[in-house]
Scaffold this motif. Structure first.
Motif, PDB file in Angstrom:
ATOM      1  N   SER A   1      10.156  -0.988  -3.595  1.00 50.49           N
ATOM      2  CA  SER A   1       9.222  -1.771  -4.394  1.00 50.49           C
ATOM      3  C   SER A   1       8.166  -0.880  -5.059  1.00 50.49           C
ATOM      4  CB  SER A   1       8.535  -2.828  -3.517  1.00 50.49           C
ATOM      5  OG  SER A   1       7.756  -2.229  -2.504  1.00 50.49           O
ATOM      6  N   ILE A   2       7.726   0.163  -4.350  1.00 50.57           N
ATOM      7  CA  ILE A   2       6.713   1.048  -4.922  1.00 50.57           C
ATOM      8  C   ILE A   2       7.281   1.881  -6.061  1.00 50.57           C
ATOM      9  CG2 ILE A   2       5.243   3.049  -4.484  1.00 50.57           C
ATOM     10  CD1 ILE A   2       4.786   2.084  -1.722  1.00 50.57           C
ATOM     11  N   PHE A   3       8.464   2.437  -5.845  1.00 47.58           N
ATOM     12  CA  PHE A   3       8.997   3.401  -6.787  1.00 47.58           C
ATOM     13  C   PHE A   3      10.028   2.826  -7.745  1.00 47.58           C
ATOM     14  CE2 PHE A   3       7.811   5.859  -2.922  1.00 47.58           C
ATOM     15  CZ  PHE A   3       6.635   6.377  -3.447  1.00 47.58           C
TER      16      PHE A   3
ATOM     17  N   MET B   1       5.410  -8.181   3.078  1.00 45.63           N
ATOM     18  CA  MET B   1       6.090  -6.901   3.295  1.00 45.63           C
ATOM     19  C   MET B   1       5.137  -5.939   3.990  1.00 45.63           C
ATOM     20  SD  MET B   1       7.725  -4.373   0.449  1.00 45.63           S
ATOM     21  CE  MET B   1       8.505  -5.786  -0.356  1.00 45.63           C
ATOM     22  N   GLU B   2       5.598  -5.287   5.036  1.00 49.06           N
ATOM     23  CA  GLU B   2       4.748  -4.396   5.823  1.00 49.06           C
ATOM     24  C   GLU B   2       4.465  -3.096   5.080  1.00 49.06           C
ATOM     25  OE1 GLU B   2       4.809  -2.012  10.112  1.00 49.06           O
ATOM     26  OE2 GLU B   2       6.512  -3.262   9.484  1.00 49.06           O
ATOM     27  N   PHE B   3       3.209  -2.686   5.089  1.00 45.56           N
ATOM     28  CA  PHE B   3       2.822  -1.414   4.484  1.00 45.56           C
ATOM     29  C   PHE B   3       3.235  -0.279   5.413  1.00 45.56           C
ATOM     30  CE2 PHE B   3      -0.039   2.110   3.722  1.00 45.56           C
ATOM     31  CZ  PHE B   3      -0.049   2.186   2.329  1.00 45.56           C
ATOM     32  N   LYS B   4       3.788   0.788   4.847  1.00 45.95           N
ATOM     33  CA  LYS B   4       4.231   1.926   5.653  1.00 45.95           C
ATOM     34  C   LYS B   4       3.263   3.098   5.479  1.00 45.95           C
ATOM     35  CE  LYS B   4       9.215   1.099   5.930  1.00 45.95           C
ATOM     36  NZ  LYS B   4       9.331   1.275   7.397  1.00 45.95           N
ATOM     37  N   ASP B   5       2.804   3.639   6.590  1.00 42.75           N
ATOM     38  CA  ASP B   5       1.931   4.805   6.580  1.00 42.75           C
ATOM     39  C   ASP B   5       2.798   6.054   6.662  1.00 42.75           C
ATOM     40  OD1 ASP B   5       0.077   6.770   6.858  1.00 42.75           O
ATOM     41  OD2 ASP B   5      -0.745   6.063   8.769  1.00 42.75           O
ATOM     42  N   TYR B   6       3.178   6.590   5.503  1.00 42.30           N
ATOM     43  CA  TYR B   6       4.079   7.734   5.473  1.00 42.30           C
ATOM     44  C   TYR B   6       3.449   8.973   6.106  1.00 42.30           C
ATOM     45  CZ  TYR B   6       7.248   5.144   2.402  1.00 42.30           C
ATOM     46  OH  TYR B   6       8.126   4.235   1.889  1.00 42.30           O
TER      47      TYR B   6
ATOM     48  N   GLN C   1       2.030  -0.108 -12.515  1.00 40.48           N
ATOM     49  CA  GLN C   1       3.283  -0.024 -13.242  1.00 40.48           C
ATOM     50  C   GLN C   1       4.468   0.239 -12.325  1.00 40.48           C
ATOM     51  OE1 GLN C   1       3.572  -0.664 -16.535  1.00 40.48           O
ATOM     52  NE2 GLN C   1       1.395  -1.160 -16.463  1.00 40.48           N
ATOM     53  N   GLY C   2       4.237   1.069 -11.287  1.00 35.96           N
ATOM     54  CA  GLY C   2       5.376   1.471 -10.480  1.00 35.96           C
ATOM     55  C   GLY C   2       5.836   0.406  -9.521  1.00 35.96           C
ATOM     56  N   PHE C   3       4.974  -0.533  -9.191  1.00 31.52           N
ATOM     57  CA  PHE C   3       5.287  -1.522  -8.172  1.00 31.52           C
ATOM     58  C   PHE C   3       6.207  -2.612  -8.707  1.00 31.52           C
ATOM     59  CE2 PHE C   3       4.091  -3.331  -4.099  1.00 31.52           C
ATOM     60  CZ  PHE C   3       4.428  -4.647  -4.265  1.00 31.52           C
ATOM     61  N   ARG C   4       7.213  -2.949  -7.942  1.00 26.78           N
ATOM     62  CA  ARG C   4       8.078  -4.084  -8.242  1.00 26.78           C
ATOM     63  C   ARG C   4       7.985  -5.061  -7.073  1.00 26.78           C
ATOM     64  NH1 ARG C   4      12.603  -2.426 -11.493  1.00 26.78           N
ATOM     65  NH2 ARG C   4      11.809  -0.958 -13.029  1.00 26.78           N
ATOM     66  N   SER C   5       8.047  -6.338  -7.347  1.00 22.90           N
ATOM     67  CA  SER C   5       7.966  -7.308  -6.270  1.00 22.90           C
ATOM     68  C   SER C   5       9.153  -7.158  -5.354  1.00 22.90           C
ATOM     69  CB  SER C   5       7.933  -8.734  -6.840  1.00 22.90           C
ATOM     70  OG  SER C   5       9.083  -8.984  -7.605  1.00 22.90           O
ATOM     71  N   GLY C   6       8.986  -7.581  -4.114  1.00 23.25           N
ATOM     72  CA  GLY C   6       9.993  -7.345  -3.091  1.00 23.25           C
ATOM     73  C   GLY C   6      11.274  -8.099  -3.339  1.00 23.25           C
ATOM     74  N   ALA C   7      12.297  -7.745  -2.509  1.00 21.80           N
ATOM     75  CA  ALA C   7      13.616  -8.351  -2.649  1.00 21.80           C
ATOM     76  C   ALA C   7      13.592  -9.805  -2.205  1.00 21.80           C
ATOM     77  CB  ALA C   7      14.626  -7.568  -1.800  1.00 21.80           C
TER      78      ALA C   7
END
Length: 299
Positions: A112-114, A1-6, A85-91
């Motif tokens: 996934s992060i939130f 999964m690509e990391f997004k630079d917000y 804790q906040g991270f969930r594995s991707g779809a």
């Protein structure tokens, strides 16, 4: 999964304050709004900007994102640090549903992060519900507005009722994901997001607009032209008005189920950029005549 630079998406530094983040979002949301932008990629960019703002405007979400960002910069890659804790594995893993691409929701990275995740279906029955963000100009809330939205490969014509507010949901029954084995289709929910306006700030159903006035207008009073969502109106500025005075215009705010809100015109005294000799002489004459000390109450 690509990391997004917000931060990069909004064009701000990682230490930017809330005001800078909000200002950047307002500018980019207006620039890439699909109704006004000629950019072929405007819809995708608008969604990216909206997603970045929703991640960074909330202090808790921003802190969580910053923690993952710092971990990644330290060589940890995208995988979450131990105890995350906040991270969930991707779809797509563990039998979860496949994401409906281009449905207007936030990306897998955001979910996934939130802790968004994707729920399992109880069985091959009804189709899943979808939620699409619907950007809406403040001007479009004055009366019923017809909009076209794209969901997957479909284009739908939708009526947005007058008075629809920010974050409200509009349900379109049966327009969601298709059912399986003869099951009913899910529903489509439109999540309304009011596009930041260059003049008006929104406070519930009230609007706030800054009105520049000259020093003599604040001192002597007079009529000034004030913008509203339905056109300009003439407003009386009382004599001896202070900077920051709020003038209430009843019923000139946003429409709502219980009536329209108000518009507050906030006066901002603006000095001329420069004064010629005659103007300076008049200012000196005023200073000598008035005997006014603006700092008299400091002690």
């Amino acid at each position: 999964m690509e990391f997004k630079d917000y931060y990069g998406i909004l064009g701000v530094e990682p230490d930017a304050d809330d005001k800078a983040i909000k200002s950047a979002y307002r500018k980019l949301a207006r620039q890439y709004h699909p109704d006004v932008s000629s950019d072929d990629d405007a819809e995708r960019k608008f969604k990216e900007v909206s997603e970045a703002y929703h991640a960074l405007k909330d202090p808790e979400k921003r802190a969580e994102y910053d923690r993952l960002r710092q971990y990644r910069q330290g060589g940890g890659g995208f995988e979450p640090p131990p105890g995350w804790q906040g991270f969930r594995s991707g779809a797509g893993g563990g039998g979860g549903e496949t994401r409906f691409e281009d449905d207007g929701a936030f990306s897998d990275f955001f979910e996934s992060i939130f802790g968004g995740g994707f729920g399992r279906r109880a069985g091959p029955r009804a189709g899943r519900d979808l939620e699409v963000e619907m950007p809406l100009f403040l001007e479009d809330t004055v009366a019923d507005t017809r909009k076209q939205i794209r969901v997957g490969e479909r284009t739908l014509n939708v009526t947005i009722p007058a008075g629809t507010g920010d974050n409200e949901r509009i349900r379109l029954k049966g327009q969601g994901g298709p059912g399986a084995d003869g099951g009913e289709s899910g529903d489509l929910y439109l999540r309304v997001r009011l596009v930041p306006h260059p003049l008006f700030d929104v406070d519930g159903h009230d609007l706030i607009v800054t009105v520049p006035v000259a020093p003599w207008e604040a001192a002597l009073g007079g009529k000034v032209s004030v913008p509203t969502l339905s056109g300009r109106i003439s407003v009386t500025v009382p004599a001896d008005s202070q900077n920051g005075r709020r003038l209430r215009l009843r019923g000139k705010g946003l429409n709502g189920k219980k009536g329209a809100g108000d518009l507050y015109a906030v006066l901002k005294v603006v000095m001329p950029d420069r004064n010629d000799e005659r103007s300076q002489a008049l200012w000196r004459q005023l200073a000598e005549h008035s005997g006014f000390d603006p700092r008299a109450d400091w002690e």
